[in-house]
Design a protein around this motif. Structure first.
Motif, PDB file in Angstrom:
ATOM      1  N   TRP A 134       2.355   2.848  -3.221  1.00 14.69           N
ATOM      2  CA  TRP A 134       1.545   3.629  -4.159  1.00 14.69           C
ATOM      3  C   TRP A 134       1.403   5.131  -3.587  1.00 14.69           C
ATOM      4  O   TRP A 134       0.861   6.065  -4.126  1.00 14.69           O
ATOM      5  CB  TRP A 134       0.234   3.190  -4.303  1.00 14.69           C
ATOM      6  CG  TRP A 134       0.321   2.125  -4.973  1.00 14.69           C
ATOM      7  CD1 TRP A 134       0.350   0.711  -4.609  1.00 14.69           C
ATOM      8  CD2 TRP A 134      -0.020   1.777  -6.487  1.00 14.69           C
ATOM      9  NE1 TRP A 134       0.210  -0.131  -5.724  1.00 14.69           N
ATOM     10  CE2 TRP A 134       0.043   0.551  -6.725  1.00 14.69           C
ATOM     11  CE3 TRP A 134      -0.174   2.810  -7.395  1.00 14.69           C
ATOM     12  CZ2 TRP A 134       0.029   0.249  -8.153  1.00 14.69           C
ATOM     13  CZ3 TRP A 134      -0.279   2.557  -8.747  1.00 14.69           C
ATOM     14  CH2 TRP A 134      -0.129   1.175  -8.987  1.00 14.69           C
ATOM     15  N   SER A 135       2.411   5.377  -2.658  1.00 12.80           N
ATOM     16  CA  SER A 135       2.501   6.888  -2.344  1.00 12.80           C
ATOM     17  C   SER A 135       2.774   8.078  -3.254  1.00 12.80           C
ATOM     18  O   SER A 135       3.740   7.496  -4.075  1.00 12.80           O
ATOM     19  CB  SER A 135       3.328   7.100  -1.053  1.00 12.80           C
ATOM     20  OG  SER A 135       2.933   6.330   0.001  1.00 12.80           O
ATOM     21  N   ASP A 153       0.778  -1.165   0.001  1.00 14.41           N
ATOM     22  CA  ASP A 153      -0.039   0.014   0.003  1.00 14.41           C
ATOM     23  C   ASP A 153       0.891   1.288   0.027  1.00 14.41           C
ATOM     24  O   ASP A 153       0.589   2.392  -0.895  1.00 14.41           O
ATOM     25  CB  ASP A 153      -0.847  -0.098   1.090  1.00 14.41           C
ATOM     26  CG  ASP A 153      -1.916  -0.753   1.282  1.00 14.41           C
ATOM     27  OD1 ASP A 153      -2.343  -1.369  -0.090  1.00 14.41           O
ATOM     28  OD2 ASP A 153      -2.631  -1.117   2.318  1.00 14.41           O
ATOM     29  N   ALA A 154       1.934   1.331   1.016  1.00 16.08           N
ATOM     30  CA  ALA A 154       2.687   2.480   1.094  1.00 16.08           C
ATOM     31  C   ALA A 154       3.328   2.758  -0.312  1.00 16.08           C
ATOM     32  O   ALA A 154       3.701   4.144  -0.477  1.00 16.08           O
ATOM     33  CB  ALA A 154       3.589   2.171   2.202  1.00 16.08           C
ATOM     34  N   GLN A 166       2.833   8.372   5.934  1.00 16.32           N
ATOM     35  CA  GLN A 166       1.516   8.592   6.244  1.00 16.32           C
ATOM     36  C   GLN A 166       0.710   7.408   5.635  1.00 16.32           C
ATOM     37  O   GLN A 166      -0.249   6.992   6.062  1.00 16.32           O
ATOM     38  CB  GLN A 166       1.149  10.117   5.580  1.00 16.32           C
ATOM     39  CG  GLN A 166      -0.578  10.167   5.503  1.00 16.32           C
ATOM     40  CD  GLN A 166      -1.101  10.332   7.133  1.00 16.32           C
ATOM     41  OE1 GLN A 166      -0.593  10.001   8.204  1.00 16.32           O
ATOM     42  NE2 GLN A 166      -2.165  11.051   7.456  1.00 16.32           N
ATOM     43  N   THR A 167       0.893   6.966   4.562  1.00 20.06           N
ATOM     44  CA  THR A 167       0.099   5.991   3.796  1.00 20.06           C
ATOM     45  C   THR A 167       0.685   4.705   4.338  1.00 20.06           C
ATOM     46  O   THR A 167      -0.258   3.849   4.746  1.00 20.06           O
ATOM     47  CB  THR A 167       0.863   5.799   2.190  1.00 20.06           C
ATOM     48  OG1 THR A 167       0.718   6.979   1.759  1.00 20.06           O
ATOM     49  CG2 THR A 167      -0.040   4.914   1.494  1.00 20.06           C
ATOM     50  N   MET A 198       5.063  11.651   2.810  1.00 21.89           N
ATOM     51  CA  MET A 198       3.851  10.834   2.255  1.00 21.89           C
ATOM     52  C   MET A 198       3.719   9.451   2.337  1.00 21.89           C
ATOM     53  O   MET A 198       2.922   8.822   2.484  1.00 21.89           O
ATOM     54  CB  MET A 198       3.939  11.278   0.864  1.00 21.89           C
ATOM     55  CG  MET A 198       3.366  12.975   0.644  1.00 21.89           C
ATOM     56  SD  MET A 198       2.751  13.604  -1.118  1.00 21.89           S
ATOM     57  CE  MET A 198       4.500  13.955  -1.867  1.00 21.89           C
ATOM     58  N   TYR A 199       4.961   9.015   2.109  1.00 21.69           N
ATOM     59  CA  TYR A 199       5.181   7.306   2.232  1.00 21.69           C
ATOM     60  C   TYR A 199       4.715   7.078   3.584  1.00 21.69           C
ATOM     61  O   TYR A 199       4.086   5.976   3.844  1.00 21.69           O
ATOM     62  CB  TYR A 199       6.539   6.880   1.723  1.00 21.69           C
ATOM     63  CG  TYR A 199       6.792   5.550   2.072  1.00 21.69           C
ATOM     64  CD1 TYR A 199       6.806   4.787   0.867  1.00 21.69           C
ATOM     65  CD2 TYR A 199       7.214   5.074   3.271  1.00 21.69           C
ATOM     66  CE1 TYR A 199       7.037   3.364   0.968  1.00 21.69           C
ATOM     67  CE2 TYR A 199       7.364   3.502   3.406  1.00 21.69           C
ATOM     68  CZ  TYR A 199       7.281   2.690   2.435  1.00 21.69           C
ATOM     69  OH  TYR A 199       7.456   1.423   2.297  1.00 21.69           O
ATOM     70  N   SER A 203      -2.406   2.515   6.171  1.00 22.61           N
ATOM     71  CA  SER A 203      -2.476   1.140   5.826  1.00 22.61           C
ATOM     72  C   SER A 203      -2.632   0.000   7.149  1.00 22.61           C
ATOM     73  O   SER A 203      -3.161  -0.780   7.159  1.00 22.61           O
ATOM     74  CB  SER A 203      -1.466   0.695   4.776  1.00 22.61           C
ATOM     75  OG  SER A 203      -1.823  -0.700   4.697  1.00 22.61           O
TER      76      SER A 203
END
Length: 223
Positions: A37-38, A34-35, A152-153, A149-150, A157
């Motif tokens: 896709w940051s 998931d991360a 936070q993702t 941003m990575y 997740s």
């Protein structure tokens, strides 16, 4: 995964007490996927993430605790809480008070506060920690924003899949030691780390809710 986005964002907390139960390799792969896709500037995806578990996790924790005992620090990026002024200082102080109150620590009890800080270096008991490294590109500001941003993702997740995490700036205070233990090249700079795993349900005081300012305190509209 049945939470609304609004609920997901508001459920995330900086968890400071974890169960020892590790996540499976498959569970870790899901949140890292998931991360990945940051967003990032020009899709450069500059994050270099070292996930530490098991024996290496324990060895790293022991090395960091020794450095803390000997006051050995090595930061790739400056950090000075004394530079906070005005409302930023007020928010920082309110967060620190909430943490101390939750842990039953008096502000005047410097030794208890130090011991509580040292829990950072055992990753609050978490079985895993992700160390977020980045290449030095220009003044590093754009790259650091990509790492944020990575992170936070990744944190969202973890919550979405029923896990918990805590971002830890203090892990970046020992960049040289982390590089040494993990065998990371000097040209990768350590911004911070995220300890993660299963939150300890018997330690709700370690998931304090410090609240947030209203959007109007940060956003200016130009009609």
């Amino acid at each position: 995964m049945n939470m609304s986005f609004e609920e997901l964002v508001r459920r995330r907390r900086a968890t400071r007490q974890f169960l020892k139960t590790p996540l499976s390799a498959e569970q870790i792969d899901v949140v890292l996927g998931d991360a990945q896709w940051s967003p990032s500037n020009c899709n450069t995806q500059p994050w270099h993430v070292h996930v530490v578990s098991g024996e290496t996790r324990d060895r790293l924790s022991a090395a960091l605790l020794r450095d803390e005992e000997e006051s050995v620090h090595s930061l790739d990026f400056s950090f000075d809480t004394g530079a906070y002024e005005g409302v930023y200082a007020q928010r920082h102080q309110a967060m620190a008070k909430a943490r101390n109150d939750a842990a039953g620590i008096s502000r005047a009890d410097h030794e208890a506060r130090r011991q509580d800080m040292r829990r950072n270096l055992d990753f609050y008991g978490a079985p895993h920690v992700a160390l977020l490294f980045m290449p030095a590109i220009g003044d590093s500001v754009r790259t650091a924003s990509d790492i944020g941003m990575y992170a936070q993702t990744l944190l969202l997740s973890l919550v979405a899949h029923g896990f918990a995490g805590v971002p830890q700036t203090v892990l970046g205070f020992y960049a040289d030691r982390v590089r040494e233990v993990l065998g990371v090249a000097d040209d990768f700079k350590l911004l911070f780390g995220i300890s993660f795993g299963h939150a300890d349900p018997d330690a709700p005081e370690q998931m304090i809710d410090v609240g947030r300012a209203a959007p109007g305190d940060s956003v200016v509209f130009h009609p």
